[in-house]
Design an enzyme around this catalytic site. Structure first.
Site, PDB file in Angstrom:
ATOM      1  NE  ARG A   1      -2.944   0.572   3.296  1.00 57.47           N
ATOM      2  CZ  ARG A   1      -2.215   0.594   4.431  1.00 57.47           C
ATOM      3  NH1 ARG A   1      -1.348   1.559   4.642  1.00 57.47           N
ATOM      4  NH2 ARG A   1      -2.385  -0.330   5.335  1.00 57.47           N
TER       5      ARG A   1
ATOM      6  CE1 TYR B   1     -16.480  12.879 -14.816  1.00 57.75           C
ATOM      7  CE2 TYR B   1     -15.970  12.721 -12.495  1.00 57.75           C
ATOM      8  CZ  TYR B   1     -16.356  12.132 -13.671  1.00 57.75           C
ATOM      9  OH  TYR B   1     -16.636  10.792 -13.703  1.00 57.75           O
TER      10      TYR B   1
ATOM     11  CG  ASP C   1      -9.560  17.047 -13.843  1.00 52.27           C
ATOM     12  OD1 ASP C   1      -8.932  16.471 -14.751  1.00 52.27           O
ATOM     13  OD2 ASP C   1     -10.562  16.555 -13.291  1.00 52.27           O
TER      14      ASP C   1
ATOM     15  CE  LYS D   1     -12.875   9.385 -17.718  1.00 48.19           C
ATOM     16  NZ  LYS D   1     -13.111  10.620 -16.974  1.00 48.19           N
TER      17      LYS D   1
HETATM   18  C1  LIG Z   1     -13.596  10.950 -15.619  1.00 41.92           C
HETATM   19  C2  LIG Z   1     -13.126  12.194 -15.016  1.00 41.92           C
HETATM   20  C3  LIG Z   1     -12.834  12.268 -13.637  1.00 41.92           C
HETATM   21  C4  LIG Z   1     -13.041  11.090 -12.706  1.00 41.92           C
HETATM   22  O1  LIG Z   1     -12.182  10.047 -12.974  1.00 41.92           O
HETATM   23  P1  LIG Z   1     -12.519   8.491 -12.658  1.00 41.92           P
HETATM   24  O2  LIG Z   1     -11.294   7.809 -13.127  1.00 41.92           O
HETATM   25  O3  LIG Z   1     -13.755   8.146 -13.415  1.00 41.92           O
HETATM   26  O4  LIG Z   1     -12.730   8.391 -11.174  1.00 41.92           O
HETATM   27  C5  LIG Z   1     -12.346  13.458 -13.159  1.00 41.92           C
HETATM   28  N1  LIG Z   1     -12.194  14.538 -13.943  1.00 41.92           N
HETATM   29  C6  LIG Z   1     -12.490  14.517 -15.258  1.00 41.92           C
HETATM   30  C7  LIG Z   1     -12.306  15.740 -16.070  1.00 41.92           C
HETATM   31  C8  LIG Z   1     -12.967  13.349 -15.837  1.00 41.92           C
HETATM   32  O5  LIG Z   1     -13.283  13.327 -17.135  1.00 41.92           O
END
Ligand SMILES: *Cc1c(COP(=O)(O)O)cnc(C)c1O
Length: 392
Positions: free
Chosen positions: A45, A97, A169, A194
């Site tokens: 961890r 988001y 982000d 993504k």
């Molecule tokens: C999908 C997404 C998240 C969240 O990520 P997960 O991997 O689904 O928890 C956060 N910010 C943006 C801009 C996203 O597209």
């Protein structure tokens, strides 16, 4: 050296065996010679060599000091918010988001952390919305799903002057197109689910800090809260990153062509894509991004939810699914899918109209993608003459 070369060579050859692929250390613990005497790893961890490689790679790609890998993008966001204390405030982009909005509203409000939202595309709104309690500015640029662009360097200056942390982000642009730390941000977060993973085959999150001490604080939170990324998923993200540069360039080229097609289509009202000259902050996007990314959103002239739902069910190549950034093209209807947890007034105010459709433009031949959208819009136009009897 070019970005592509740096990216490929940021992934090290295994020093122990020479393995070109990073080994997957599928273990929970590590043998110690004497209590506390070990090779840098004691419990998986806290540290795992496969995860550590990914963490070094993402730190290098973003130009930061410390990278940290989490079980999801939301777990990464959660770890950053845990830097704050009860009574602190976050100033966040209004088109945030949906999952981040839910985390802030339904979890962190219980712990006395307040989030104020503003349209960060105009720096004056940011300055006006700061309070003495603001400890963190939260940006997404481009945003999801209306592709709003905020000026990272200008907002970083305001944050620095007020001793506020700036977190970006960077999921939509990826480090192949935009490096917020180099523009003055303190922290970058990613949903590696993504573009970094890139193949729609995992859930993962990453945090990168510019400052080492801040990185150590988040590493402490990572170990204390425990939402780490598994060794196997760490390996998958590393493998995805190997082709990040190539993929994101092609996603951007395809998305530009799709956006230009949509912009001249008679059934379409607005097209949201930072690569279009008509985009509100096209110049800022061109200044801080090397290309404009693979996401395009649009609204229909007839702004009806039922019609948009028909369109998203009529494409053949674009598959109806949440998420984005993979090789296969996807599309979704944010109002009833990704953004349904956002109250309708706030959703409308952020520009997420009832007919808004978001495309994640994949790596198929772009003429096939354009033909697919064209046939979907044509079939819906015909269907529109008949009453819509049932919800999809
Ligand atoms: C999908 C997404 C998240 C969240 O990520 P997960 O991997 O689904 O928890 C956060 N910010 C943006 C801009 C996203 O597209």
């Amino acid at each position: 050296m070019s970005n592509a070369t740096t990216l490929i060579h940021s992934i090290p050859v295994d020093p122990l065996t020479g393995s070109v692929s990073v080994p997957i250390y599928q273990t929970s613990t590590f043998v110690q010679e004497a209590p506390g005497v070990h090779k840098g790893y004691d419990y998986a961890r806290s540290n795992n060599p496969t995860r550590a490689t990914l963490e070094q790679v993402i730190a290098q790609l973003e130009g930061g000091s410390t990278g940290l890998a989490f079980a999801s993008g939301l777990a990464a966001i959660d770890a950053v918010v845990k830097l704050l204390q009860s009574g602190d405030e976050i100033l966040a982009v209004d088109d945030i988001y949906g999952g981040a909005f839910r985390l802030f509203t339904h979890i962190y409000s219980k712990f006395g952390i307040k989030v104020n939202y503003t349209d960060t595309t105009d720096i004056r709104n940011v300055v006006d919305a700061l309070t003495p309690k603001t400890k963190l500015i939260w940006l997404e640029t481009p945003t999801n799903p209306t592709l709003k662009i905020s000026d990272i360097a200008a907002i970083a200056k305001v944050a620095q002057q007020n001793s506020i942390l700036l977190c970006v982000d960077n999921t939509f642009a990826s480090p192949a197109l935009q490096q917020p730390l180099k523009l003055g941000a303190d922290i970058v977060v990613h949903s590696a689910t993504k573009y970094l993973g890139g193949h729609s085959d995992l859930i993962a999150g990453l945090v990168v800090t510019k400052d080492e001490a801040l990185g150590a604080e988040i590493k402490f939170i990572q170990n204390a809260s425990g939402a780490i990324l598994s060794p196997h998923d760490s390996w998958l993200v590393i493998r995805g990153i190997e082709t990040l540069h190539l993929r994101v360039q092609q996603h951007s080229r395809n998305a530009q062509a799709v956006a230009e097609f949509l912009a001249q289509h008679p059934a379409i009202d607005k097209v949201y894509y930072p690569g279009l000259g008509t985009h509100h902050n096209h110049e800022i996007a061109a200044k801080q991004q090397s290309a404009f990314g693979g996401i395009v959103s649009f609204t229909l002239k007839e702004d009806a939810e039922a019609l948009a739902k028909k369109v998203v069910c009529s494409t053949k190549l674009f598959k109806l699914a949440e998420s984005l950034g993979g090789v296969k093209s996807l599309l979704c209807h944010p109002a009833t899918m990704t953004h349904k947890s956002i109250p309708v007034e706030q959703r409308h105010a952020a520009g997420v109209a009832d007919s808004l459709i978001r495309l994640s433009v994949g790596l198929e031949a772009v003429e096939d993608l354009i033909n697919d959208i064209q046939q979907a819009l044509a079939s819906v136009n015909a269907a529109k003459l008949k009453p819509i009897t049932s919800e999809i």
